[in-house]
Design a protein around this motif. Structure first.
Motif, PDB file in Angstrom:
ATOM      1  N   LEU A  44       3.456  -5.023  16.099  1.00  0.00           N
ATOM      2  CA  LEU A  44       2.209  -5.528  15.519  1.00  0.00           C
ATOM      3  C   LEU A  44       2.288  -5.621  13.995  1.00  0.00           C
ATOM      4  N   ILE A  45       2.934  -4.649  13.372  1.00  0.00           N
ATOM      5  CA  ILE A  45       3.124  -4.695  11.913  1.00  0.00           C
ATOM      6  C   ILE A  45       3.924  -5.935  11.536  1.00  0.00           C
ATOM      7  N   LYS A  46       5.000  -6.182  12.266  1.00  0.00           N
ATOM      8  CA  LYS A  46       5.844  -7.347  11.993  1.00  0.00           C
ATOM      9  C   LYS A  46       5.035  -8.633  12.126  1.00  0.00           C
ATOM     10  N   LEU A  47       4.218  -8.724  13.165  1.00  0.00           N
ATOM     11  CA  LEU A  47       3.398  -9.913  13.372  1.00  0.00           C
ATOM     12  C   LEU A  47       2.368 -10.063  12.250  1.00  0.00           C
ATOM     13  N   ALA A  48       1.764  -8.963  11.837  1.00  0.00           N
ATOM     14  CA  ALA A  48       0.763  -9.018  10.764  1.00  0.00           C
ATOM     15  C   ALA A  48       1.368  -9.535   9.462  1.00  0.00           C
ATOM     16  N   LEU A  49       2.573  -9.061   9.146  1.00  0.00           N
ATOM     17  CA  LEU A  49       3.229  -9.499   7.908  1.00  0.00           C
ATOM     18  C   LEU A  49       3.646 -10.965   7.992  1.00  0.00           C
ATOM     19  N   GLU A  50       4.039 -11.425   9.183  1.00  0.00           N
ATOM     20  CA  GLU A  50       4.391 -12.832   9.364  1.00  0.00           C
ATOM     21  C   GLU A  50       3.156 -13.721   9.203  1.00  0.00           C
ATOM     22  N   LEU A  51       2.049 -13.337   9.825  1.00  0.00           N
ATOM     23  CA  LEU A  51       0.836 -14.160   9.762  1.00  0.00           C
ATOM     24  C   LEU A  51       0.244 -14.206   8.347  1.00  0.00           C
ATOM     25  N   SER A  52       0.355 -13.097   7.619  1.00  0.00           N
ATOM     26  CA  SER A  52      -0.267 -13.028   6.295  1.00  0.00           C
ATOM     27  C   SER A  52       0.645 -13.477   5.171  1.00  0.00           C
ATOM     28  N   GLN A  53       1.965 -13.447   5.429  1.00  0.00           N
ATOM     29  CA  GLN A  53       2.954 -13.710   4.374  1.00  0.00           C
ATOM     30  C   GLN A  53       2.754 -12.769   3.177  1.00  0.00           C
ATOM     31  N   LEU A  54       2.365 -11.543   3.482  1.00  0.00           N
ATOM     32  CA  LEU A  54       2.050 -10.568   2.433  1.00  0.00           C
ATOM     33  C   LEU A  54       3.255 -10.293   1.540  1.00  0.00           C
ATOM     34  N   VAL A  55       4.409 -10.107   2.138  1.00  0.00           N
ATOM     35  CA  VAL A  55       5.602  -9.802   1.337  1.00  0.00           C
ATOM     36  C   VAL A  55       5.933 -10.956   0.403  1.00  0.00           C
ATOM     37  N   GLU A  56       5.839 -12.181   0.938  1.00  0.00           N
ATOM     38  CA  GLU A  56       6.176 -13.370   0.139  1.00  0.00           C
ATOM     39  C   GLU A  56       5.201 -13.554  -1.024  1.00  0.00           C
ATOM     40  N   PHE A  57       3.917 -13.337  -0.779  1.00  0.00           N
ATOM     41  CA  PHE A  57       2.915 -13.556  -1.822  1.00  0.00           C
ATOM     42  C   PHE A  57       2.881 -12.445  -2.871  1.00  0.00           C
ATOM     43  N   THR A  58       3.078 -11.196  -2.446  1.00  0.00           N
ATOM     44  CA  THR A  58       2.909 -10.066  -3.359  1.00  0.00           C
ATOM     45  C   THR A  58       4.221  -9.478  -3.863  1.00  0.00           C
ATOM     46  N   GLY A  59       5.314  -9.749  -3.168  1.00  0.00           N
ATOM     47  CA  GLY A  59       6.582  -9.144  -3.520  1.00  0.00           C
ATOM     48  C   GLY A  59       6.703  -7.694  -3.070  1.00  0.00           C
ATOM     49  N   ARG A  60       5.683  -7.191  -2.373  1.00  0.00           N
ATOM     50  CA  ARG A  60       5.707  -5.806  -1.905  1.00  0.00           C
ATOM     51  C   ARG A  60       6.411  -5.711  -0.552  1.00  0.00           C
ATOM     52  N   LYS A  61       7.579  -5.120  -0.538  1.00  0.00           N
ATOM     53  CA  LYS A  61       8.321  -4.996   0.713  1.00  0.00           C
ATOM     54  C   LYS A  61       7.892  -3.762   1.503  1.00  0.00           C
ATOM     55  N   LYS A  62       7.281  -2.810   0.797  1.00  0.00           N
ATOM     56  CA  LYS A  62       6.810  -1.603   1.459  1.00  0.00           C
ATOM     57  C   LYS A  62       5.400  -1.267   0.975  1.00  0.00           C
ATOM     58  N   PRO A  63       4.588  -0.663   1.843  1.00  0.00           N
ATOM     59  CA  PRO A  63       3.264  -0.228   1.403  1.00  0.00           C
ATOM     60  C   PRO A  63       3.369   0.984   0.487  1.00  0.00           C
ATOM     61  N   THR A  64       2.322   1.212  -0.298  1.00  0.00           N
ATOM     62  CA  THR A  64       2.270   2.401  -1.146  1.00  0.00           C
ATOM     63  C   THR A  64       2.080   3.646  -0.297  1.00  0.00           C
ATOM     64  N   VAL A  65       1.207   3.518   0.707  1.00  0.00           N
ATOM     65  CA  VAL A  65       0.865   4.646   1.576  1.00  0.00           C
ATOM     66  C   VAL A  65       0.763   4.155   3.011  1.00  0.00           C
ATOM     67  N   ILE A  66       1.285   4.932   3.950  1.00  0.00           N
ATOM     68  CA  ILE A  66       1.089   4.682   5.373  1.00  0.00           C
ATOM     69  C   ILE A  66       0.323   5.858   5.954  1.00  0.00           C
ATOM     70  N   THR A  67      -0.773   5.571   6.647  1.00  0.00           N
ATOM     71  CA  THR A  67      -1.526   6.650   7.302  1.00  0.00           C
ATOM     72  C   THR A  67      -1.772   6.277   8.751  1.00  0.00           C
TER      73      THR A  67
END
Length: 554
Positions: free
Chosen positions: A531-554
């Motif tokens: 689900l995480i992989k799908l969320a990042l694909e749909l949002s293109q979060l890594v591509e837009f922000t350059g953030r490959k990892k979150p600051t915090v995982i809870t």
């Protein structure tokens, strides 16, 4: 009875003094600007629904840097605006839950709380001011909007020529018609906890289980004195059961956010020292984390289990559960408990005021947010210390039938009965605002394209996609754009929100949830990786922000 004179001090507006549901949060240096704090406090006083004249206000905060200076400013402004009385925690200290209780107990007009909650403190970090209403809960938008409007036009403030007040001495002083009462910040809260929980049951449990190790990390926030009084003095636990219990202006150079990342000292000690029950609370005491050796209680599960074990808490056993509620991003674990118990459950936007409306109307007894916030209708704020005592009560109650019970035993028994809502949140903090906006724009385009409903992405078929909107059943107010949701046919969810609790930049929060009825022993991160992989694909979060990892995982 010394009096004072009032001076009208000319000032000019500052941009950006718009409070959110958690008040105004900015860097300390911003609050230290000439008249900046005075402007906002004056606007807050002016926005009190019946006006400041004759009001009784509770004042206190989490001990962070700039607290003492801010309290003195509030005293002078309150006197200058004809406030009748201030009730102030000793040395300015007062947890947010304790302040909510005091407002209600004293039937005060409201309260001014000085906190930036779980944000770091110190001269280079954050400070915050928020106003709470007479019910003890955060001010609604009608009041915060009024505060903001006043800040945009303010030209002067009313200030009394009072000297600094000694906040270290408990007692009452009068200055003309203006009264200042400095109180022990812990006393009234301890009385409340002893009315809610069965302290005899807890003492009996600890006597039967002297080997049961407890460790409570206050993270140098406000709850240290509360925890020492409750755990050590009232329940008789050794002083070693509390850590980081002295409130410090910079939280010991730490980040007072009770999660697995920032409470790493606690997490390490729990594992190394075989601690049965570990807990942490945040800067102002309204959040909590529960862990044990090899065990982590997800906040979404926490509120569900408290509901399931309501009979362990005399307060609920006496009144019954009038209703349950959760914030929209929080997992549906509590929904399953509500269904079995035949109790109504509400899904509300993030923000405690929504729970407060339900509580004031007698429709909600217990509620929670996935952001480590849990509470009940005993006050109108989330309450970290309350949640931790609730969990100790659950352990003591469960030990009646299983003398050696531990946290994992309780969790697994619950999952066997209700199934498990695997849940995690990924926080990407202080993201460039323009980059964050691109992520949200892409997701907005996805939910607006109705052809996406029915599409399959691997094993996940989109059942619904929207931006959560809530119509308050009590006051009819409508809250739009509360979080982008992609809901799949199996009940799994992906949710994106921009958070407003930071002091600069944007925080993107990604929430994922997957329900498993029988397979409940897998590690959470393993269970949700697809689900995480799908969320990042749909949002293109890594591509837009350059953030490959979150600051915090809870």
């Amino acid at each position: 009875m010394p009096s004072f004179t009032v001076k009208e001090v000319p000032t000019k507006p500052y941009d950006g003094q718009k409070p959110g549901t958690s008040g105004l949060r900015k860097r300390v240096k911003i609050f230290q600007q000439d008249n900046y704090t005075e402007n906002f406090v004056q606007a807050t006083l002016s926005a009190i629904p019946d006006g400041p004249a004759g009001a009784t206000l509770v004042v206190g905060g989490d001990g962070r840097f700039f607290l003492k200076e801010a309290v003195q400013k509030i005293i002078r402004l309150a006197a200058g605006n004809k406030v009748s009385k201030l009730v102030i925690g000793q040395n300015g200290i007062l947890s947010t839950p304790a302040a909510s209780n005091l407002i209600r107990k004293r039937k005060a007009t409201g309260g001014i709380l000085l906190t930036a909650s779980h944000n770091p403190g110190g001269p280079d970090n954050d400070f915050g001011i928020k106003y709470n209403m007479s019910n003890g809960g955060p001010a609604p938008e009608s009041v915060t909007d009024k505060i903001y409007q006043i800040t945009t036009k303010i030209s002067s403030y009313q200030q009394a020529d009072l000297p600094d007040i000694d906040l270290s001495k408990i007692g009452t002083t009068k200055h003309g018609d203006f009264t200042i009462e400095v109180i022990d910040p812990v006393d009234d809260y301890v009385i409340l906890m002893k009315e809610i929980f069965d302290f005899d049951l807890l003492r009996s449990f600890f006597k039967k289980r002297p080997d049961f190790k407890v460790l409570f990390d206050s993270m140098h926030g406000v709850t240290g004195p509360y925890n020492e009084r409750l755990l050590v003095t009232e329940l008789g636990l050794p002083k070693s059961s509390v850590m980081n219990s002295i409130p410090l202006p910079d939280f010991g150079d730490g980040h007072p956010d009770p999660n697995l990342t920032y409470a790493h000292d606690l997490v390490d000690r729990v594992e190394k020292e075989n601690i049965d029950f570990g807990a942490a609370s945040d800067g102002d005491g309204d959040r909590n984390m529960i862990i044990g050796k090899g065990a982590f209680v997800n906040p979404s599960d926490s509120v569900a289990l408290i509901a399931a074990y309501a009979d362990a808490i005399p307060y609920f056993k006496k009144s019954g559960l009038k209703g349950l509620a959760r914030s929209m991003p929080t997992s549906g674990a509590i929904d399953r408990v509500a269904k079995k118990k035949g109790i109504q459950v509400f899904e509300v936007p993030t923000g405690w005021k929504f729970f407060g409306n339900l509580m004031d109307a007698g429709k909600c007894s217990l509620c929670g947010e996935e952001s480590f916030g849990t509470g009940s209708d005993h006050i109108r704020e989330k309450d970290g210390v309350w949640a931790i005592i609730a969990w100790l009560s659950i352990v003591a109650y469960a030990s009646e039938t299983n003398p050696k019970v531990g946290l994992n035993d309780i969790l697994n028994k619950h999952y066997a009965e209700y199934g498990r809502n695997y849940f995690s949140r990924y926080d990407y903090e202080e993201v460039d605002s323009e980059h964050a906006a691109k992520v949200i724009d892409r997701l907005t385009a996805f939910i607006n394209d109705k052809s996406n409903v029915g599409k399959s992405f691997g094993r996940y078929e989109v059942a619904a996609a929207d931006n959560f909107e809530y119509t308050d059943p009590i006051d009819g107010s409508v809250s739009k754009n509360q979080g982008i949701r992609i809901i799949f046919s199996d009940g799994s969810r992906i949710i994106f929100r921009l958070s407003g609790t930071g002091s600069q930049g944007a925080t993107i929060r990604l929430y994922v949830e997957k329900y498993e009825q029988k397979n409940y022993t897998v590690d959470t991160q393993t269970a949700i990786q697809d689900l995480i992989k799908l969320a990042l694909e749909l949002s293109q979060l890594v591509e837009f922000t350059g953030r490959k990892k979150p600051t915090v995982i809870t």
